[in-house]
Design a protein around this motif. Structure first.
Motif, PDB file in Angstrom:
ATOM      1  N   MET A   1       0.850  -1.184   0.000  1.00 55.79           N
ATOM      2  CA  MET A   1       0.000   0.000   0.000  1.00 55.79           C
ATOM      3  C   MET A   1       0.882   1.227   0.000  1.00 55.79           C
ATOM      4  O   MET A   1       1.983   1.218   0.505  1.00 55.79           O
ATOM      5  CB  MET A   1      -0.902  -0.049   1.217  1.00 55.79           C
ATOM      6  N   ASN A   2       0.408   2.344  -0.526  1.00 56.94           N
ATOM      7  CA  ASN A   2       1.244   3.527  -0.671  1.00 56.94           C
ATOM      8  C   ASN A   2       1.156   4.481   0.503  1.00 56.94           C
ATOM      9  O   ASN A   2       1.607   5.604   0.411  1.00 56.94           O
ATOM     10  CB  ASN A   2       0.886   4.252  -1.968  1.00 56.94           C
ATOM     11  N   GLY A   3       0.586   4.087   1.631  1.00 58.83           N
ATOM     12  CA  GLY A   3       0.581   4.925   2.820  1.00 58.83           C
ATOM     13  C   GLY A   3      -0.614   5.849   2.908  1.00 58.83           C
ATOM     14  O   GLY A   3      -0.809   6.520   3.898  1.00 58.83           O
ATOM     15  N   ARG A   4      -1.444   5.926   1.862  1.00 61.19           N
ATOM     16  CA  ARG A   4      -2.618   6.781   1.924  1.00 61.19           C
ATOM     17  C   ARG A   4      -3.722   6.032   2.641  1.00 61.19           C
ATOM     18  O   ARG A   4      -3.881   4.840   2.484  1.00 61.19           O
ATOM     19  CB  ARG A   4      -3.100   7.160   0.529  1.00 61.19           C
ATOM     20  N   ASN A   5      -4.498   6.763   3.412  1.00 60.26           N
ATOM     21  CA  ASN A   5      -5.642   6.157   4.075  1.00 60.26           C
ATOM     22  C   ASN A   5      -6.833   6.311   3.163  1.00 60.26           C
ATOM     23  O   ASN A   5      -7.194   7.415   2.792  1.00 60.26           O
ATOM     24  CB  ASN A   5      -5.924   6.845   5.417  1.00 60.26           C
ATOM     25  N   SER A  26       4.306   5.455 -10.650  1.00 58.56           N
ATOM     26  CA  SER A  26       3.915   4.073 -10.913  1.00 58.56           C
ATOM     27  C   SER A  26       4.592   3.177  -9.881  1.00 58.56           C
ATOM     28  O   SER A  26       5.487   3.603  -9.153  1.00 58.56           O
ATOM     29  CB  SER A  26       4.342   3.673 -12.319  1.00 58.56           C
ATOM     30  N   ALA A  27       4.158   1.922  -9.853  1.00 57.20           N
ATOM     31  CA  ALA A  27       4.736   0.982  -8.897  1.00 57.20           C
ATOM     32  C   ALA A  27       6.241   0.849  -9.114  1.00 57.20           C
ATOM     33  O   ALA A  27       7.013   0.774  -8.162  1.00 57.20           O
ATOM     34  CB  ALA A  27       4.055  -0.376  -9.018  1.00 57.20           C
ATOM     35  N   GLY A  28       6.663   0.845 -10.383  1.00 59.53           N
ATOM     36  CA  GLY A  28       8.090   0.747 -10.691  1.00 59.53           C
ATOM     37  C   GLY A  28       8.859   1.954 -10.209  1.00 59.53           C
ATOM     38  O   GLY A  28       9.958   1.829  -9.655  1.00 59.53           O
ATOM     39  N   GLU A  29       8.281   3.147 -10.408  1.00 69.17           N
ATOM     40  CA  GLU A  29       8.943   4.370  -9.942  1.00 69.17           C
ATOM     41  C   GLU A  29       9.010   4.404  -8.418  1.00 69.17           C
ATOM     42  O   GLU A  29      10.019   4.806  -7.848  1.00 69.17           O
ATOM     43  CB  GLU A  29       8.193   5.604 -10.444  1.00 69.17           C
ATOM     44  N   GLU A  30       7.922   3.980  -7.784  1.00 72.64           N
ATOM     45  CA  GLU A  30       7.892   3.974  -6.319  1.00 72.64           C
ATOM     46  C   GLU A  30       8.934   3.006  -5.771  1.00 72.64           C
ATOM     47  O   GLU A  30       9.662   3.325  -4.828  1.00 72.64           O
ATOM     48  CB  GLU A  30       6.497   3.596  -5.824  1.00 72.64           C
ATOM     49  N   LEU A  31       9.015   1.822  -6.373  1.00 72.67           N
ATOM     50  CA  LEU A  31      10.010   0.842  -5.953  1.00 72.67           C
ATOM     51  C   LEU A  31      11.413   1.389  -6.169  1.00 72.67           C
ATOM     52  O   LEU A  31      12.291   1.261  -5.309  1.00 72.67           O
ATOM     53  CB  LEU A  31       9.823  -0.482  -6.695  1.00 72.67           C
ATOM     54  N   SER A  32      11.623   2.022  -7.311  1.00 68.82           N
ATOM     55  CA  SER A  32      12.924   2.616  -7.618  1.00 68.82           C
ATOM     56  C   SER A  32      13.297   3.676  -6.583  1.00 68.82           C
ATOM     57  O   SER A  32      14.440   3.727  -6.116  1.00 68.82           O
ATOM     58  CB  SER A  32      12.891   3.233  -9.015  1.00 68.82           C
ATOM     59  N   ASN A  33      12.330   4.513  -6.205  1.00 75.94           N
ATOM     60  CA  ASN A  33      12.579   5.539  -5.192  1.00 75.94           C
ATOM     61  C   ASN A  33      12.909   4.919  -3.842  1.00 75.94           C
ATOM     62  O   ASN A  33      13.786   5.393  -3.123  1.00 75.94           O
ATOM     63  CB  ASN A  33      11.370   6.461  -5.055  1.00 75.94           C
ATOM     64  N   GLN A  34      12.210   3.837  -3.494  1.00 79.13           N
ATOM     65  CA  GLN A  34      12.478   3.165  -2.223  1.00 79.13           C
ATOM     66  C   GLN A  34      13.865   2.540  -2.213  1.00 79.13           C
ATOM     67  O   GLN A  34      14.586   2.631  -1.215  1.00 79.13           O
ATOM     68  CB  GLN A  34      11.412   2.101  -1.954  1.00 79.13           C
TER      69      GLN A  34
END
Length: 135
Positions: A1-5, A26-34
């Motif tokens: 989950m992306n942390g949003r309620n 996107s999920a890929g960008e979020e994963l890359s940022n993490q």
């Protein structure tokens, strides 16, 4: 989950209400940022540990356990300060973004008002000239 309620009654698999602003990564960008954040933090840990060893190196009178304790305390303090700095920077980024978005909305309203004013004035002038020519 992306942390949003999600909002009440909102199913987690359904998209939430859209907010103004940039699209969510996107999920890929979020994963890359993490991954990037993780690697940067690991580098910070390594740097803190190295600086702690450099700090205790000239203290040749320390026992091994004292050296380890001081290095751990030094590294922990360094990481705590780094975290506080990052939190401060993140808060400032959020603040600047809010200020920028507020200013952008103001400018957009002013541009719309000027466009409406100029359009109305041109329409009025054109109408008056057309009426004067028809007489």
């Amino acid at each position: 989950m992306n942390g949003r309620n999600p909002s009440p009654g909102h199913h987690p698999s359904e998209p939430g209400p859209q907010k103004a602003g940039p699209p969510h990564p996107s999920a890929g960008e979020e994963l890359s940022n993490q991954v990037e954040g993780y690697l940067l933090w690991q580098a910070r840990i390594t740097e803190s540990e190295q600086r702690a060893r450099e700090f205790t190196a000239p203290l040749d009178w320390l026992t091994t356990s004292q050296r380890v304790a001081i290095e751990q305390a030094y590294a922990a303090d360094s990481l705590q300060r780094a975290r506080a700095d990052l939190e401060h920077i993140a808060a400032r980024c959020t603040q600047l973004r809010a200020e920028y978005e507020h200013r952008y909305r103001q400018l957009r309203r002013h541009c719309f008002a000027w466009t409406l004013t100029v359009g109305t004035a041109l329409t009025t002038v054109t109408t008056v000239l057309a009426l004067l020519r028809s007489h």
